[in-house]
Scaffold this active site. Structure first.
Site, PDB file in Angstrom:
ATOM      1  N   ASP A 106     -10.919   8.582  -2.342  1.00 41.89           N
ATOM      2  CA  ASP A 106      -9.848   9.150  -3.169  1.00 41.89           C
ATOM      3  C   ASP A 106      -9.130   7.967  -3.816  1.00 41.89           C
ATOM      4  O   ASP A 106      -9.350   6.805  -3.433  1.00 41.89           O
ATOM      5  CB  ASP A 106      -8.911   9.976  -2.254  1.00 41.89           C
TER       6      ASP A 106
ATOM      7  N   ARG B  94     -13.752  24.712  -6.267  1.00 40.69           N
ATOM      8  CA  ARG B  94     -12.354  25.086  -6.029  1.00 40.69           C
ATOM      9  C   ARG B  94     -12.140  26.542  -6.434  1.00 40.69           C
ATOM     10  O   ARG B  94     -11.462  27.309  -5.750  1.00 40.69           O
ATOM     11  CB  ARG B  94     -11.398  24.170  -6.828  1.00 40.69           C
TER      12      ARG B  94
ATOM     13  N   GLN C 163      -8.807  21.597  -1.077  1.00 43.10           N
ATOM     14  CA  GLN C 163      -9.874  20.689  -1.508  1.00 43.10           C
ATOM     15  C   GLN C 163     -10.972  20.616  -0.457  1.00 43.10           C
ATOM     16  O   GLN C 163     -12.151  20.522  -0.770  1.00 43.10           O
ATOM     17  CB  GLN C 163      -9.304  19.292  -1.781  1.00 43.10           C
TER      18      GLN C 163
ATOM     19  N   CYS D 213     -12.264  14.103  -4.734  1.00 38.45           N
ATOM     20  CA  CYS D 213     -11.523  15.316  -5.120  1.00 38.45           C
ATOM     21  C   CYS D 213     -11.148  15.326  -6.592  1.00 38.45           C
ATOM     22  O   CYS D 213     -10.879  16.381  -7.152  1.00 38.45           O
ATOM     23  CB  CYS D 213     -10.287  15.468  -4.242  1.00 38.45           C
TER      24      CYS D 213
ATOM     25  N   HIS E 215      -4.396  18.361   2.054  1.00 38.05           N
ATOM     26  CA  HIS E 215      -4.913  19.040   0.858  1.00 38.05           C
ATOM     27  C   HIS E 215      -6.035  19.995   1.296  1.00 38.05           C
ATOM     28  O   HIS E 215      -7.209  19.789   1.015  1.00 38.05           O
ATOM     29  CB  HIS E 215      -5.441  17.997  -0.137  1.00 38.05           C
TER      30      HIS E 215
ATOM     31  N   ARG F 255       2.425  23.372  -4.570  1.00 37.87           N
ATOM     32  CA  ARG F 255       2.036  21.953  -4.561  1.00 37.87           C
ATOM     33  C   ARG F 255       3.323  21.153  -4.566  1.00 37.87           C
ATOM     34  O   ARG F 255       4.119  21.244  -5.514  1.00 37.87           O
ATOM     35  CB  ARG F 255       1.178  21.605  -5.784  1.00 37.87           C
TER      36      ARG F 255
HETATM   37  N1  NVA Z   1      -4.495  11.953  -2.817  1.00 36.88           N
HETATM   38  C1  NVA Z   1      -4.346  12.466  -4.161  1.00 36.88           C
HETATM   39  C2  NVA Z   1      -5.116  13.737  -4.329  1.00 36.88           C
HETATM   40  C3  NVA Z   1      -5.043  14.343  -5.707  1.00 36.88           C
HETATM   41  C4  NVA Z   1      -5.786  15.620  -5.833  1.00 36.88           C
HETATM   42  C5  NVA Z   1      -2.863  12.702  -4.438  1.00 36.88           C
HETATM   43  O1  NVA Z   1      -2.148  13.172  -3.537  1.00 36.88           O
HETATM   44  O2  NVA Z   1      -2.413  12.383  -5.531  1.00 36.88           O
HETATM   45  N1   CP Z   2      -8.391  17.726  -6.765  1.00 41.96           N
HETATM   46  C1   CP Z   2      -7.269  18.312  -7.218  1.00 41.96           C
HETATM   47  O1   CP Z   2      -6.479  18.903  -6.459  1.00 41.96           O
HETATM   48  O2   CP Z   2      -7.098  18.232  -8.566  1.00 41.96           O
HETATM   49  P1   CP Z   2      -5.782  18.562  -9.404  1.00 41.96           P
HETATM   50  O3   CP Z   2      -4.752  17.546  -9.022  1.00 41.96           O
HETATM   51  O4   CP Z   2      -6.231  18.446 -10.823  1.00 41.96           O
HETATM   52  O5   CP Z   2      -5.322  19.960  -9.054  1.00 41.96           O
END
Ligand code: NVA
Ligand code: CP
Length: 301
Positions: A219, A287, A134, A259, A131, A104
């Site tokens: 989101d 997930r 997700q 998500c 992502h 990540r």
């Molecule tokens: N768009 C959000 C998704 C988090 C799971 C981010 O990148 O923070």
């Molecule tokens: N939706 C998602 O990826 O959640 P986290 O940021 O908690 O991993």
């Protein structure tokens, strides 16, 4: 050692058939939980997190444990990656010791560079651009509640961000139509839009995008790393909230997904996210199941 491992840096690393296979396998693993089924006994997943996570970390760690393997949590703060060791050296060394790597990270390029040099599968656990994990969970959830999403309409209302890009790719692979309503300065990137071709349509209001929708998704307005833009984004997105009016404009049996984490009162109202059309908790739980199907797919073959 496999010099041509299968990676999952993007949904486009899967064919449509493979995407559907993983969804169905996720549903199967969820419905037939067998503690004796341990296809990844002794296998190790390294998880590199440059950003926070609840769902991604727990689902991958629990999934590996269920399958008889284990997972390592690595943060740049405690590894040499955080002190500037090259991605190439890191990928070569880490992949020589583990069976799979999940990342990540901020920059999507970090994931693709890792994949270039890794001798084991690399999984994208979220980047600034995509992502994909997700989307596996969102699609498993849609299939569970409503059946195949082919020919259906999904409304994306909000930021044209990493999730929106992965929805654009899913629309092409699974053959659904994505309606997008985003403020002018927060549209998805043109290369993702053009690749989606006839699967995407743009609207200038959430109500218009929601018309005929079988699924409404949003989101946060400010993603991780954009916290300083929160105030300016609140202004830009104030007319792009999913609320009861938007859900009423969608089909009567439309689902709502997010998500998570969510900001109630910003991108979605409490009555919608905590209401009868919302499937956020099965979506989050999936997930676990669908990523077990992904790990099995990448590592068992
Ligand atoms: N768009 C959000 C998704 C988090 C799971 C981010 O990148 O923070
Ligand atoms: N939706 C998602 O990826 O959640 P986290 O940021 O908690 O991993």
């Amino acid at each position: 050692m496999n010099m041509n491992p299968r990676h999952f840096t993007s949904l486009l690393d899967l064919s449509s058939e493979e995407f559907r296979h993983i969804i169905h396998r996720g549903i199967e693993l969820k419905n037939n939980r067998d503690p004796n089924y341990q296809p990844l006994k002794g296998r190790v997943l390294a998880m590199i997190f440059e950003k926070s996570s609840t769902r991604t970390r727990i689902s991958f760690e629990a999934g590996m444990a269920h399958f008889g393997g284990s997972a390592l949590f690595l943060s740049p703060r405690d590894t040499q990656l955080g002190r500037g060791e090259s991605l190439r050296d890191s990928a070569k060394v880490i992949s020589s010791m583990v069976d799979c790597i999940m990342l990540r990270t901020d920059k999507h390029e970090t994931v693709t560079t890792f994949a270039q040099y890794s001798s084991v599968p690399v999984i994208n656990g979220l980047t600034d651009l995509q992502h994909p994990c997700q989307l596996l969970a969102d699609m498993q959830t849609y299939f569970e509640f409503r059946g195949d999403i082919r020919g259906k309409t999904v409304a994306w209302i909000g930021d044209g961000n990493n999730m929106c890009h992965s929805y654009l790719q899913a629309a092409t692979l699974l053959d659904f139509t994505l309606h997008i309503a985003s403020p002018a300065q927060y549209q998805p990137l043109p290369e993702y839009v053009s690749a989606a071709g006839k699967h995407v349509k743009f609207f200038d209001s959430g109500i218009a995008a929601a018309k005929n929708a079988d699924l409404c998704v949003t989101d946060v307005w400010a993603s991780m790393g954009q916290e300083e833009e929160q105030k300016q984004r609140e202004l830009a997105f104030k007319d792009y909230q999913i609320n009861a009016e938007i859900m009423n404009a969608a089909n009567h049996d439309a689902l709502f997904m997010h998500c998570l984490p969510a900001h109630r009162g910003e991108e979605v109202t409490s009555d919608v996210i905590d209401g009868p059309q919302s499937v956020i908790y099965p979506e989050a739980e999936n997930r676990l199941h669908v990523q077990k199907a992904l790990l099995e797919f990448l590592l068992s073959s």
